[in-house]
Write an enzyme that holds these catalytic residues in place. Structure first.
Site, short mmCIF file in Angstrom:
data_model
loop_
_atom_site.label_atom_id
_atom_site.label_comp_id
_atom_site.label_asym_id
_atom_site.label_seq_id
_atom_site.Cartn_x
_atom_site.Cartn_y
_atom_site.Cartn_z
CG ASN A 1 6.82 13.91 -9.65
OD1 ASN A 1 6.42 14.97 -9.18
ND2 ASN A 1 6.80 13.65 -10.95
CB SER B 1 13.45 11.60 -16.75
OG SER B 1 12.21 11.20 -16.22
N GLY C 1 -6.89 -0.69 -9.21
CA GLY C 1 -5.68 -0.63 -8.40
C GLY C 1 -5.85 0.31 -7.22
N GLY D 1 -2.74 1.26 -5.33
CA GLY D 1 -1.37 1.53 -4.89
C GLY D 1 -1.16 3.04 -4.78
N GLY D 2 0.12 3.44 -4.75
CA GLY D 2 0.46 4.85 -4.58
C GLY D 2 -0.12 5.72 -5.68
NE ARG E 1 -3.49 -8.70 -5.61
CZ ARG E 1 -2.23 -8.92 -5.92
NH1 ARG E 1 -1.92 -9.92 -6.72
NH2 ARG E 1 -1.26 -8.16 -5.45
CG ASP F 1 3.99 11.28 -10.92
OD1 ASP F 1 4.65 11.39 -11.97
OD2 ASP F 1 4.38 10.65 -9.92
CE LYS G 1 -2.23 -1.85 -1.29
NZ LYS G 1 -1.26 -2.68 -2.05
CE LYS H 1 7.15 8.74 -8.17
NZ LYS H 1 6.07 8.65 -9.14
P1 NAP Z 1 1.94 -0.12 -6.48
O1 NAP Z 1 1.83 0.85 -5.36
O2 NAP Z 1 2.91 -1.23 -6.39
O3 NAP Z 1 0.45 -0.76 -6.72
C1 NAP Z 1 0.28 -1.83 -7.57
C2 NAP Z 1 -1.22 -2.12 -7.75
O4 NAP Z 1 -1.34 -3.21 -8.66
C3 NAP Z 1 -1.94 -2.55 -6.47
O5 NAP Z 1 -3.24 -2.05 -6.48
C4 NAP Z 1 -1.96 -4.08 -6.60
O6 NAP Z 1 -3.04 -4.71 -5.94
C5 NAP Z 1 -2.15 -4.23 -8.08
N1 NAP Z 1 -1.70 -5.54 -8.50
C6 NAP Z 1 -0.42 -5.99 -8.56
N2 NAP Z 1 -0.41 -7.28 -8.98
C7 NAP Z 1 -1.71 -7.63 -9.19
C8 NAP Z 1 -2.35 -8.81 -9.66
N3 NAP Z 1 -1.64 -9.89 -9.98
N4 NAP Z 1 -3.69 -8.82 -9.75
C9 NAP Z 1 -4.42 -7.74 -9.44
N5 NAP Z 1 -3.88 -6.57 -9.00
C10 NAP Z 1 -2.53 -6.53 -8.88
O7 NAP Z 1 2.24 0.62 -7.84
P2 NAP Z 1 2.05 2.18 -8.18
O8 NAP Z 1 3.26 2.93 -7.74
O9 NAP Z 1 0.72 2.62 -7.71
O10 NAP Z 1 2.10 2.16 -9.78
C11 NAP Z 1 1.07 1.53 -10.55
C12 NAP Z 1 1.41 1.61 -12.03
O11 NAP Z 1 1.30 2.97 -12.47
C13 NAP Z 1 2.86 1.24 -12.35
O12 NAP Z 1 2.92 -0.08 -12.74
C14 NAP Z 1 3.28 2.14 -13.49
O13 NAP Z 1 3.29 1.42 -14.72
C15 NAP Z 1 2.19 3.18 -13.56
N6 NAP Z 1 2.79 4.52 -13.47
C16 NAP Z 1 2.78 5.29 -14.58
C17 NAP Z 1 3.33 6.57 -14.56
C18 NAP Z 1 3.32 7.40 -15.81
O14 NAP Z 1 3.95 8.47 -15.84
N7 NAP Z 1 2.61 7.00 -16.83
C19 NAP Z 1 3.88 7.08 -13.37
C20 NAP Z 1 3.88 6.28 -12.25
C21 NAP Z 1 3.34 4.99 -12.31
P3 NAP Z 1 -2.94 -5.10 -4.36
O15 NAP Z 1 -3.18 -3.83 -3.63
O16 NAP Z 1 -4.02 -6.12 -4.17
O17 NAP Z 1 -1.56 -5.65 -4.15
#
Ligand code: NAP
Length: 467
Positions: free
Chosen positions: A92, A22, A131, A133-134, A156, A107, A160, A71
Site C-alpha cells: 500500500n 489520505s 472475513g 478477503g485481502g 461465508r 496497513d 477462502k 495492491k
Molecule cells: P474483500 O477482499 O472484498 O473481502 C470482503 C469480505 O467480506 C469477504 O470475506 C466476503 O466474504 C465478506 N462479505 C462480503 N459480503 C458479505 C456478506 N453479505 N455476508 C458475509 N460476508 C460477506 O475486502 P478487503 O479488501 O479484505 O476489505 C475488507 C474491509 O476492510 C473493507 O470493507 C474496508 O472497510 C476495511 N478496510 C479498512 C482499512 C482501514 O484502514 N481501516 C483498510 C483496508 C480495508 P466471501 O469471501 O464469502 O465473499
C-alpha cells in the site's frame, strides 16, 4: 501551503480515489512539520498501473500510496519489496529509492499501532477474524507474527478461509490457525472469550444497519470487537459488541496509522503523538465526524430514572444548558403534555416530538444536555434522530426503584391503576430493546446518588473521546 520549485510530491494511485481521507492526513502532517510536501490522489484507470508507476517515478515523486484494486497488481512494476509486504503479498506504500520504488505494507503495522494505542493485546489471545478477503489475510498474518494464541477465520465462503489458514499455518510456528464457515459461529460460543476483528465489507456506508452476525450470544462471547470499517464511525457490529458488554473500536485509527507510517517512511521523520492527534482531528473533520467533546449529551430512561436532576448536574459541570424535550414541546404548543394528549391525541404529540428532534439534530448548536421523555425512543425514527443529536446515555433502572421513587406521586396517570409496579415492569420490559438500540452509554442508577452517576458518565465520555 506555499508551492515552489522545491516542493516534493507524494500521492495515491487507485480506482476510485475520490473519497480518500489520505490527503487530510499527509497534508496536515506536512503543514504541521514544516515539510515542503504536497499529497495528491491520482485516479488510475484499469490497465494503466504500470504506466502510472513509471510516470510517478519519472516525475520524481517522493512516494506514493496504493489502494484498491492495485495492491497486488502493482508488485511487478516495483524494484523490490520490503519483507513484510512480501509475506502479506500486498503493497500500500511505495518508497522512492535509486532505480525504482520499494513496496511496503503499512496497513498491518498501522492496525498494530492502533491496537496498541487502544490497549488491545494479541499475544497469547484467542482471536476470531470475520472475513477472508485481502485484509483478513493480512490480519491473520499479523496476528500470527505477534504471537496470538489461537486464530479462527470465520467466513461465508469456507474455502477462502481454509486457504488463508493453510498459508498462515505454513508461515511457521505452531499450526494454530483454523477456518470455520460463518453459519457455524455458534461453535465458538461458551468457551474462552475472544477478541473479534471484523474484516468483511459489511456495515459500510450506506448499508449501516447491517452486521455479518446479529446474534447477541456471539457478541456476549467477545471481550473486544475491532471493526476495520471506519465509515460509519459507529458500525452495527460495534454497537452490538457494546450492548453485550464488550469494548468496541472502528478502523479509523488503522487508517490514520497506515498513513503516518507511510509519511515516516517517505520523510525519515518521526510523527509524535501530538502530531498524530492533529492528523486524526483533520481526518475526522474531513469525514464530518464530530469530536466527542463537541457533542450533545442525551439522557434517556424510564420515568423516575433521574434524567432532570442528572441533566442539571451534567449541564453545570459542562458549563452549558439543559433542555427537557417535553418542556420544549409544551412551550411550542402553549399547553401541558396532558392537555395535548386529551385535545389532539398521542399521535399528534409523537409527531411534534419527532419534528422537534429532527430540528435539534439539524441545528448543529451545542453542546447541550437534553433530557428526553421516557417513551421517546420507542419510535424507530426518533432512535435514528437521537443518534444524530448526540451521545445517548441510557439511565437503566429497576422497576422496584421506579416504584419506590414515584409511589406517592399522583400526577402520573400511568401509576393510577390497581397494580402500578406490575405496569412499570411491563413498560420497562417493552421499552428495553428500543433503549438498548440507541444507547451509546449505559449507566445503572439504582441506589446511587446524582454525583456518582455524573462521575461515571464523565469517565465513560473521556474513554470514548480517547478511542
Ligand atoms: P474483500 O477482499 O472484498 O473481502 C470482503 C469480505 O467480506 C469477504 O470475506 C466476503 O466474504 C465478506 N462479505 C462480503 N459480503 C458479505 C456478506 N453479505 N455476508 C458475509 N460476508 C460477506 O475486502 P478487503 O479488501 O479484505 O476489505 C475488507 C474491509 O476492510 C473493507 O470493507 C474496508 O472497510 C476495511 N478496510 C479498512 C482499512 C482501514 O484502514 N481501516 C483498510 C483496508 C480495508 P466471501 O469471501 O464469502 O465473499
Amino acid at each position: 501551503m506555499k508551492i515552489d520549485g522545491r516542493t516534493r510530491l507524494c500521492g495515491l494511485i487507485g480506482n476510485p480515489v475520490e473519497h480518500t481521507m489520505s490527503p487530510a492526513i499527509h497534508n496536515t502532517l506536512a503543514d504541521a512539520m514544516g515539510e515542503n510536501l504536497v499529497y495528491v490522489p491520482f485516479h488510475v484507470p484499469s490497465g494503466y498501473v504500470g504506466d502510472a508507476v513509471r510516470g510517478i517515478y519519472a516525475l520524481n515523486l517522493l512516494g506514493c500510496n496504493v489502494t484498491v484494486p492495485y495492491k497486488s497488481e502493482v508488485i511487478p512494476f516495483l524494484k523490490g519489496l520490503d519483507p513484510l509486504a512480501e509475506r502479506i503479498g500486498a503493497v500500500n506504500t511505495l518508497v522512492r529509492t535509486d532505480g525504482g520504488f520499494i513496496g511496503h505494507n503499512t496497513d498491518m503495522p498501522g492496525l498494530y499501532r492502533a491496537m496498541c494505542e487502544d490497549g488491545v493485546e494479541i499475544e497469547g489471545k484467542k482471536v476470531v477474524i470475520l472475513g477472508a478477503g485481502g485484509v483478513a489475510r493480512a490480519v491473520a498474518m499479523l496476528l500470527k507474527l505477534k504471537g496470538a494464541g489461537e486464530i479462527i477465520i470465520l467466513n461465508r465462503t469456507l474455502e477462502k478461509a481454509e486457504r488463508i489458514a493453510d498459508e498462515v499455518n505454513g508461515a511457521g510456528g505452531n499450526r494454530n490457525v483454523s477456518a470455520l464457515e460463518l453459519s457455524e459461529y455458534r461453535k465458538l460460543l461458551g468457551g474462552e472469550k475472544f477478541l473479534a476483528i471484523q474484516a468483511t465489507s459489511i456495515g459500510m456506508y450506506p448499508k449501516v444497519d447491517e452486521a455479518v452476525i446479529t446474534d447477541p450470544d456471539f457478541y456476549g462471547n467477545m471481550y473486544t470487537g475491532y471493526d476495520l470499517v471506519f465509515n460509519p464511525a459507529e458500525t452495527k457490529f460495534m454497537s452490538l459488541a457494546r450492548e453485550n458488554g464488550a469494548r468496541a473500536f472502528n478502523g479509523l485509527k488503522m487508517l490514520l496509522y497506515q498513513g503516518i507510517i507511510a509519511y515516516e517512511l517517505w520523510t525519515g521523520k518521526e510523527v509524535d503523538s501530538a502530531l498524530a492527534k492533529k492528523a486524526f482531528k483533520a481526518m475526522k473533520a474531513e469525514m464530518g465526524i464530530q469530536e466527542e467533546s463537541a457533542k450533545n449529551i442525551v439522557l434517556m430512561g424510564f420515568m423516575g430514572s433521574g434524567k432532570t436532576t442528572l441533566g442539571r448536574e451534567l449541564a453545570c459541570r459542562m458549563k452549558t444548558t439543559v433542555e427537557d424535550t417535553d418542556r420544549l414541546i409544551e412551550k411550542r404548543e402553549g399547553m401541558k403534555i396532558s392537555e395535548i394528549f386529551s385535545r389532539y391525541g398521542e399521535d399528534y404529540f409523537r409527531r411534534a416530538e419527532t419534528k422537534l428532534l429532527s430540528e435539534l439534530a439539524e441545528s448543529g448548536e451545542g453542546p447541550a444536555v437534553y433530557s428526553l421523555g421516557g417513551g421517546t425512543p420507542v419510535n424507530p425514527e426518533n432512535r435514528k434522530l437521537l443518534k444524530r443529536l448526540g451521545t445517548v446515555v441510557w439511565l437503566d433502572i429497576r422497576p422496584e426503584t421506579v416504584y419506590e421513587r414515584l409511589k406517592g406521586d399522583t400526577t402520573r396517570p400511568l401509576l393510577q391503576c390497581a397494580d402500578p409496579l406490575g405496569r412499570i415492569r411491563e413498560l420497562i420490559e417493552e421499552r428495553k430493546s428500543a433503549y438498548s438500540e440507541c444507547a451509546d452509554l449505559i449507566v445503572n442508577v439504582d441506589g446511587r446518588d446524582c454525583g456518582a452517576i455524573a462521575d461515571e458518565i464523565e469517565q465513560k465520555l473521556i474513554r470514548r473521546a480517547e478511542n
